[in-house]
Design a protein around this motif. Structure first.
Motif, PDB file in Angstrom:
ATOM      1  N   THR A   1      11.923   8.317   4.890  1.00  0.00           N
ATOM      2  CA  THR A   1      10.546   7.930   5.223  1.00  0.00           C
ATOM      3  C   THR A   1       9.716   7.659   3.977  1.00  0.00           C
ATOM      4  O   THR A   1       8.876   6.768   3.969  1.00  0.00           O
ATOM      5  N   MET A   2       9.931   8.440   2.909  1.00  0.00           N
ATOM      6  CA  MET A   2       9.148   8.228   1.695  1.00  0.00           C
ATOM      7  C   MET A   2       9.492   6.891   1.020  1.00  0.00           C
ATOM      8  O   MET A   2       8.707   6.358   0.253  1.00  0.00           O
TER       9      MET A   2
ATOM     10  N   VAL B   1      18.330   8.722  20.109  1.00  0.00           N
ATOM     11  CA  VAL B   1      17.934  10.096  20.359  1.00  0.00           C
ATOM     12  C   VAL B   1      19.139  11.027  20.403  1.00  0.00           C
ATOM     13  O   VAL B   1      20.163  10.741  21.012  1.00  0.00           O
ATOM     14  N   GLY B   2      19.038  12.139  19.683  1.00  0.00           N
ATOM     15  CA  GLY B   2      20.091  13.134  19.654  1.00  0.00           C
ATOM     16  C   GLY B   2      21.314  12.765  18.851  1.00  0.00           C
ATOM     17  O   GLY B   2      22.291  13.503  18.844  1.00  0.00           O
ATOM     18  N   SER B   3      21.281  11.604  18.132  1.00  0.00           N
ATOM     19  CA  SER B   3      22.486  11.176  17.422  1.00  0.00           C
ATOM     20  C   SER B   3      22.709  11.951  16.134  1.00  0.00           C
ATOM     21  O   SER B   3      23.840  12.128  15.699  1.00  0.00           O
ATOM     22  N   GLY B   4      21.637  12.381  15.486  1.00  0.00           N
ATOM     23  CA  GLY B   4      21.768  13.072  14.211  1.00  0.00           C
ATOM     24  C   GLY B   4      22.102  12.149  13.062  1.00  0.00           C
ATOM     25  O   GLY B   4      22.367  12.591  11.952  1.00  0.00           O
ATOM     26  N   GLY B   5      22.075  10.819  13.315  1.00  0.00           N
ATOM     27  CA  GLY B   5      22.387   9.858  12.270  1.00  0.00           C
ATOM     28  C   GLY B   5      21.187   9.573  11.384  1.00  0.00           C
ATOM     29  O   GLY B   5      20.116  10.170  11.534  1.00  0.00           O
ATOM     30  N   PRO B   6      21.329   8.636  10.458  1.00  0.00           N
ATOM     31  CA  PRO B   6      20.224   8.304   9.550  1.00  0.00           C
ATOM     32  C   PRO B   6      19.117   7.531  10.275  1.00  0.00           C
ATOM     33  O   PRO B   6      19.379   6.811  11.236  1.00  0.00           O
ATOM     34  N   PHE B   7      17.896   7.675   9.786  1.00  0.00           N
ATOM     35  CA  PHE B   7      16.764   6.935  10.318  1.00  0.00           C
ATOM     36  C   PHE B   7      16.676   5.580   9.620  1.00  0.00           C
ATOM     37  O   PHE B   7      16.772   5.493   8.396  1.00  0.00           O
TER      38      PHE B   7
END
Length: 219
Positions: A59-60, A71-77
Motif C-alpha cells: 500500500t505504501m 477474499v480469504g486468499s491470503g495472496g498479495p494485494f
C-alpha cells in the motif's frame, strides 16, 4: 502540503464483496472515502488498521490507491485482482492446518526474526513524506475525476432542461393557435346559425303565403 497529509500514513484493511481491500491513508475517514464505503466499517468491526509488513509495503508503494485480492486468499494485494474461483476453497485455505510440535518450536524460534523484519521494514520519515505526497496526488486525481463527472452531468441536465423547455414552448404555442382557430370557428358558426335562423323564418313566411295562394287557386 496540508497538515493531515504530513502525518505518517497508515495501512487499513477491509473485506467488501469478493475482495479483501487495503489502502494507505492518513486516517480511517480517508480510508473509508477511498473504499467508497457508505457506513463506518471500523465501528462495525469490518475494517481495521494492519501492520502486516507485506500489506504495508504494497500500500505504501501506491498511497491512496485501493489494492485488492480475492477474499480469504491470503495472496498479495494488487490494483487488479481476479475474482475468487471457489469461495469454498478460499474458506478452506483460511483454516489453519494442524502443526506438529517441532514446527511450533521452529515458529517460536523464528518470532524474534519476524519482529526484526517488521521493524526493519517500517517507513522512515522521508518515505512517509513521499507516501503522503503520493496519497495527496491520488486524492487530487480522484477529485478531478469527480469534478469531470459532475461537469458532464451538469451539461446533460442543461441539455435535457433546454429540450424540455423547447418542447413545452412548442406545445403552448400549438395550444394557443388551436384556441384561436376554435374561437374563430365558433364565431363563424354563430353567424351561420343566425343566418340559417333568419332564412328559416323568411321561408316559413313565404311558403305560408304561397300555399295560401295555391289553395285559393284550387277553389
Amino acid at each position: 502540503m496540508p497538515k493531515d497529509l504530513k502525518r505518517k500514513l497508515k495501512t487499513y484493511q477491509t473485506s467488501l464483496g469478493f475482495y479483501d481491500q487495503a489502502v494507505a491513508a492518513p486516517s480511517m475517514k480517508a480510508a473509508l472515502e477511498a473504499w467508497g464505503a457508505s457506513s463506518n466499517l471500523f465501528h462495525q468491526g469490518a475494517a481495521k488498521e494492519t501492520d502486516d509488513p507485506d500489506i504495508v509495503a504494497a500500500t505504501m508503494a501506491s498511497p491512496g490507491v485501493v489494492l485488492r485480492r480475492p477474499v480469504g486468499s491470503g495472496g498479495p494485494f494488487t490494483e487488479s485482482a481476479a475474482l475468487p474461483t471457489d469461495l469454498a476453497d478460499g474458506e478452506a485455505k483460511r483454516k489453519p492446518k494442524p502443526k506438529s510440535q517441532p514446527e511450533s518450536k521452529s515458529k517460536s524460534k523464528q518470532r524474534p526474526a519476524e519482529g526484526v523484519t517488521k521493524q526493519s521494514r517500517k517507513i522512515d520519515d522521508q518515505d512517509a513524506r513521499k507516501a503522503a505526497a503520493a496519497f495527496e496526488k491520488e486524492e487530487r486525481r480522484r477529485d478531478a475525476e469527480r469534478r469531470k463527472e459532475e461537469v458532464a452531468l451538469a451539461k446533460e441536465r442543461a441539455r435535457r432542461d433546454k429540450a424540455v423547455a423547447t418542447a413545452e414552448a412548442a406545445l403552448d404555442a400549438a395550444r394557443r393557435e388551436h384556441a384561436a382557430k376554435a374561437e374563430a370557428i365558433e364565431a363563424e358558426r354563430a353567424v351561420l346559425d343566425e343566418r340559417a335562423e333568419a332564412e328559416q323564418g323568411r321561408w316559413d313566411k313565404q311558403s305560408k303565403k304561397l300555399e295560401e295562394a295555391l289553395r285559393r287557386a284550387r277553389t
